[in-house]
Motif scaffolding. Structure first.
Motif, mmCIF file in Angstrom:
data_model
loop_
_atom_site.group_PDB
_atom_site.id
_atom_site.type_symbol
_atom_site.label_atom_id
_atom_site.label_comp_id
_atom_site.label_asym_id
_atom_site.label_seq_id
_atom_site.Cartn_x
_atom_site.Cartn_y
_atom_site.Cartn_z
ATOM 1 N N THR A 551 0.901 -1.145 -0.063
ATOM 2 C CA THR A 551 -0.015 0.046 0.006
ATOM 3 C C THR A 551 0.755 1.308 0.019
ATOM 4 O O THR A 551 0.340 2.302 -0.229
ATOM 5 C CB THR A 551 -0.897 0.136 1.076
ATOM 6 N N LEU A 557 -5.673 -1.641 -0.080
ATOM 7 C CA LEU A 557 -5.543 -3.062 0.530
ATOM 8 C C LEU A 557 -6.366 -3.944 -0.210
ATOM 9 O O LEU A 557 -6.008 -5.031 -0.461
ATOM 10 C CB LEU A 557 -5.660 -2.889 2.272
ATOM 11 N N LEU A 638 -4.758 6.607 -0.449
ATOM 12 C CA LEU A 638 -5.000 5.271 -0.897
ATOM 13 C C LEU A 638 -6.581 5.032 -1.327
ATOM 14 O O LEU A 638 -6.920 4.132 -1.626
ATOM 15 C CB LEU A 638 -4.768 4.245 0.164
#
Length: 849
Positions: A551, A557, A638
């Motif tokens: 990540t 993830l 992310l």
């Protein structure tokens, strides 16, 4: 005489009474209408609808979005000839009346009475037309006409004559989505206003009355008749001389559509811009004349388009001829007009021209192109067209032209490097290319598919594909964080692991070539892309650690499978995501966020938005003062953010934001233009620079080593290139991702329906065969002439002699020694391990006795 005087008196009384009644009627009408009249003060700062324009970083046009064509001009920029033509056609007394031509109104009224109620044209001045066009509907009602008159009088009170005429010349619809004289001049003639001839000025002026019907394209005869009348009016009012009139009358109608030239072939990125600007600014973004400056470099984009096109066509040719696009039965007496009709539904696709086979023999075929050109193809021009059998097989090379092409076939042709025509076909496979600057993530080139017109799906940012072995560098980086080194020995041998989902309960991964090399160093394992080494490595370092570590390169993830297949690249990623991840290796260990909008200017050229993206900035003072250790990026990095554009405080932003995979930008209000004093935004450091150096060194060997899967790229003769091939099961995806210090580029090729890419001449379509040539074509072009750019060795790296077989430090007299690089803290540990190994070997030797 007395009777005459009496009649005259009564006539005067009646006239006065009628005038009084008319004045009273007008007064009452104004009293009734006035509360509903709009304020004309807004016309002093009236905004015309101007399309959104998208430019490359070097100022070339990518796209223009909007329902209208309009180029606002000031009255001083309008040539006198054009003004005189418009005044002669629409309102010769414009500069003398108060906004309403009473005589014209009387004539129009008399026409209504004489025709029994026909509300024909006439009676409206330029001022009235401005009032009607801006404030009123076009319906013909007496109440609307009265309101129009009152608004016109107000306009004349608020604005000067030149201001009114400027509004008129910019606002009026002149046919074919063109609004205003400048847009009409560009569309009909491809000229600016100062380049128009007298006849062209008159023809544009003639379109004001009935633009949808009388314009140079739809009705040439009526347009010429109207133009000649306008020229006569210009002569009558003394605006032109008799010789000029006669020359203009003789000039033919040379108008034809001139679409605004697109200078850069980047429709996928232009659509990304349109979506993001609409998302942040609303629908008015398409009408307020904003100019979006992107980060795209036009020369690099052109190189990307050509490289991807050539690579996909080369793949397509390797897999044979799938037959004509269509077939039509042609009668023997068919004419060129018949041919044109048959080809009317086909357009050129990325340089592939549609054509109709009109004759075919063993030696050559004649192809009629939609450009009315006849082309002859011989056997050499179709030699690649072996029949397609399936993804792994093609038939024999054709020995006659008529075995491939038959009369009535509709096919595609293209020109080769020498300019000669050859047979072609629209590829079934797709590809994508993304190239970013690793320093700040600015997108330098982006191609989302073979052709935007055929498929608007942007594979560069929207596709979720398996990266195969191109994912391995992230795992190697994780392994180096866990104490592994480039010389660590891992066994490349068969492996069977429990897997309840499989019929036999076992998962038995293998290498792409089905061979095993036994114990080998990690440097060699990555260069040769050994799958079994990667699986064992992942198992040894721990799956949980490896997933969380990955990540750091920008992958969420949930895109990373929670099983050992991750070692084979079974994550779901986009080319943009892979380019972003490899940029970490290219810039020294910093996670940047790709972005494509650098600036947005308003219609007056004033910057209102300016990107201020996070940068690696390895040599910045702020970076040198940043002592934070490498670690995972902030959680919001992310979430695959959109290309958010922060807006100046005067414009509120909607709370929601659309998402484009792995693309974003941080921005500041445009006032930073004048200051240049804001500190840079630093991208987070996610991996140690020594870790970065080690992994990059291994990826350089992928290209530099004769055993490396990317060895073909060594032909570019650059020592600063690093990268990795990628292939997936059944060759469903082929990748090459690579970089130097200037550019990080990801290339993917495959089928949208996940069909296998198959084999060619018995060799599978691995990344090295299908994707690497595209990467090489692009990088070789854009890096030509640029100095090599690679990161220097960071402190804390040591070069040590090791034994090729054991991977452990050795002495200079070892005939099997080689240099390897390590983190300094690993050297003593490995020396101790080598000494222990040596002592054990000696102990075994004593045991013999």
């Amino acid at each position: 005489m007395r009777i005459f005087k009496r009649l005259l008196r009564w006539a005067l009384i009646l006239a006065f009474t009628g005038l009084l009644l008319a004045v009273i009627a007008v007064g009452v009408a104004y009293w009734l209408v006035a509360p509903r009249l709009p304020s004309v003060a807004v016309l002093k700062d009236y905004h015309m609808q101007v399309p959104l324009r998208v430019l490359s970083a070097d100022g070339k046009l990518l796209a223009s979005f909007g329902e209208t064509r309009r180029i606002p001009v000031t009255i001083t920029d309008v040539p006198d000839l054009l003004k005189h033509a418009v005044l002669s056609a629409e309102d010769a007394d414009f500069y003398h009346h108060p906004g309403v031509d009473w005589r014209g109104i009387v004539r129009a009224g008399w026409h209504v009475v004489a025709t029994g109620g026909d509300k024909g044209p006439g009676g409206s001045t330029i001022t009235q037309q401005v009032a009607r066009n801006i404030f009123l509907s076009p319906e013909k009602l007496y109440s609307r006409k009265l309101t129009e008159i009152f608004i016109a009088l107000r306009i004349e009170h608020e604005l000067s004559k030149d201001q009114i005429l400027e509004l008129y010349l910019n606002k009026m619809f002149l046919g074919h989505r063109s609004y205003g004289v400048a847009a009409a001049a560009e569309y009909y003639y491809g000229k600016t206003l100062d380049q128009l001839t007298v006849a062209e000025c008159a023809l544009i002026a003639s379109t004001f009355q009935l633009p949808s019907v009388v314009n140079p394209l739809n009705s040439s005869k009526r347009a010429l008749a109207r133009r000649n009348w306008v020229l006569g009016e210009m002569l009558r009012h003394g605006y032109i001389t008799k010789p000029v009139y006669e020359q203009a009358i003789a000039e033919p109608n040379n108008a034809y559509p001139h679409e605004q030239p697109i200078e850069v072939d980047a429709p996928y990125l232009a659509e990304m811009v349109r979506r993001q600007v609409l998302d942040r600014l609303g629908n008015e973004a398409l009408t307020e004349g904003y100019v979006v400056k992107t980060t795209l470099q036009s020369s690099r984009q052109q190189a990307a388009v050509e490289a991807l096109r050539n690579g996909v066509i080369a793949y397509d040719h390797r897999h044979g001829w799938r037959g004509p696009e269509a077939h039509q039965d042609l009668p023997a007496e068919a004419s060129d007009q018949d041919y044109d009709n048959l080809l009317s539904g086909y357009t050129a696709i990325s340089g592939l021209q549609p054509g109709l086979v009109t004759a075919s023999s063993a030696k050559e075929a004649t192809i009629y192109l939609s450009s009315h050109e006849g082309v002859k193809l011989d056997l050499a021009a179709i030699s690649w067209a072996r029949p397609h059998i399936d993804e792994d097989r093609v038939g024999a090379t054709p020995h006659s032209v008529d075995s491939v092409l038959k009369r009535g076939d509709i096919v595609r042709l293209s020109r080769d490097d020498q300019g000669n025509w050859q047979l072609d076909q629209i590829p079934a496979a797709q590809a994508a290319l993304v190239s970013i600057n690793p320093e700040d993530g600015s997108i330098q080139a982006l191609v989302g598919g073979f052709n935007f017109a055929r498929s608007k799906f942007n594979r560069a940012v929207m596709a979720a594909r398996q990266p195969g072995s191109s994912f391995k560098p992230y795992l190697y980086s994780a392994a180096f964080e866990r104490g592994f080194t480039p010389s660590s020995i891992i066994n490349d041998a068969p492996l069977a692991l429990p897997d309840p989902s499989r019929p036999d309960g076992l998962w038995t991964p293998s290498n792409d070539d089905g061979k095993f090399a036994g114990p080998m160093r990690l440097r060699e394992a990555l260069a040769q892309s050994k799958n079994l080494v990667s699986v064992r490595l992942l198992d040894a370092m721990g799956l949980r650690f490896a997933r969380e570590y990955a990540t750091r390169f920008g992958f969420p993830l949930d895109a990373l499978p929670a099983n050992l297949s991750l070692a084979l690249g079974t994550a779901s990623v986009s080319p943009m995501g892979m380019a972003r991840g490899y940029a970490v290796f290219a810039n020294g260990g910093y996670l940047v966020t790709p972005y494509f909008i650098s600036e947005i200017d308003d219609r007056n050229g004033k910057p209102v938005y300016l990107a201020n993206a996070a940068r690696a900035c390895g040599s910045c003072q702020e970076r040198l003062l940043d002592t934070r250790p490498p670690g995972p990026p902030p959680a919001d990095m992310l979430k695959t953010p959109a290309n958010d554009v922060a807006v100046a405080s005067t414009t509120p932003l909607p709370a929601e934001a659309s998402s484009v995979d792995g693309v974003g930008v941080a921005a500041l209000p445009a006032d930073i233009h004048g200051e240049n004093s804001h500190p840079p935004v630093l991208a987070p450091r996610v991996i140690d620079p020594r870790n970065d150096y080690l992994v990059t060194s291994l990826m350089k060997d992928v290209i530099a080593s004769p055993r490396g899967t990317g060895y073909a790229a060594k032909a570019l003769n650059r020592a600063d290139l690093a990268g990795k091939t990628g292939s997936t099961n059944d060759h469903r995806d082929a990748w090459f991702v690579g970089f130097n210090g200037d550019l990080t580029t990801a290339v993917w090729i495959g089928f949208d329906d996940f069909s296998p890419l198959g084999k060619s001449n018995g060799v599978g379509e691995f990344g090295a065969q299908a994707a690497l040539p595209i990467w090489m074509d692009y990088m070789g072009t854009v890096l030509k002439g640029l100095p090599e750019n690679t990161l220097p060795m960071p402190p804390g790296i040591s070069t040590v002699l090791i034994n090729r077989q054991s991977g452990l430090p050795t002495s200079a007299d070892d005939p099997d020694s080689m240099n390897e690089i390590f983190k300094v803290e690993d050297v003593d540990r490995l020396r101790n391990q080598a000494n222990q190994q040596k002592e054990q070997d000696q102990q075994h030797a004593y045991d013999i006795f």
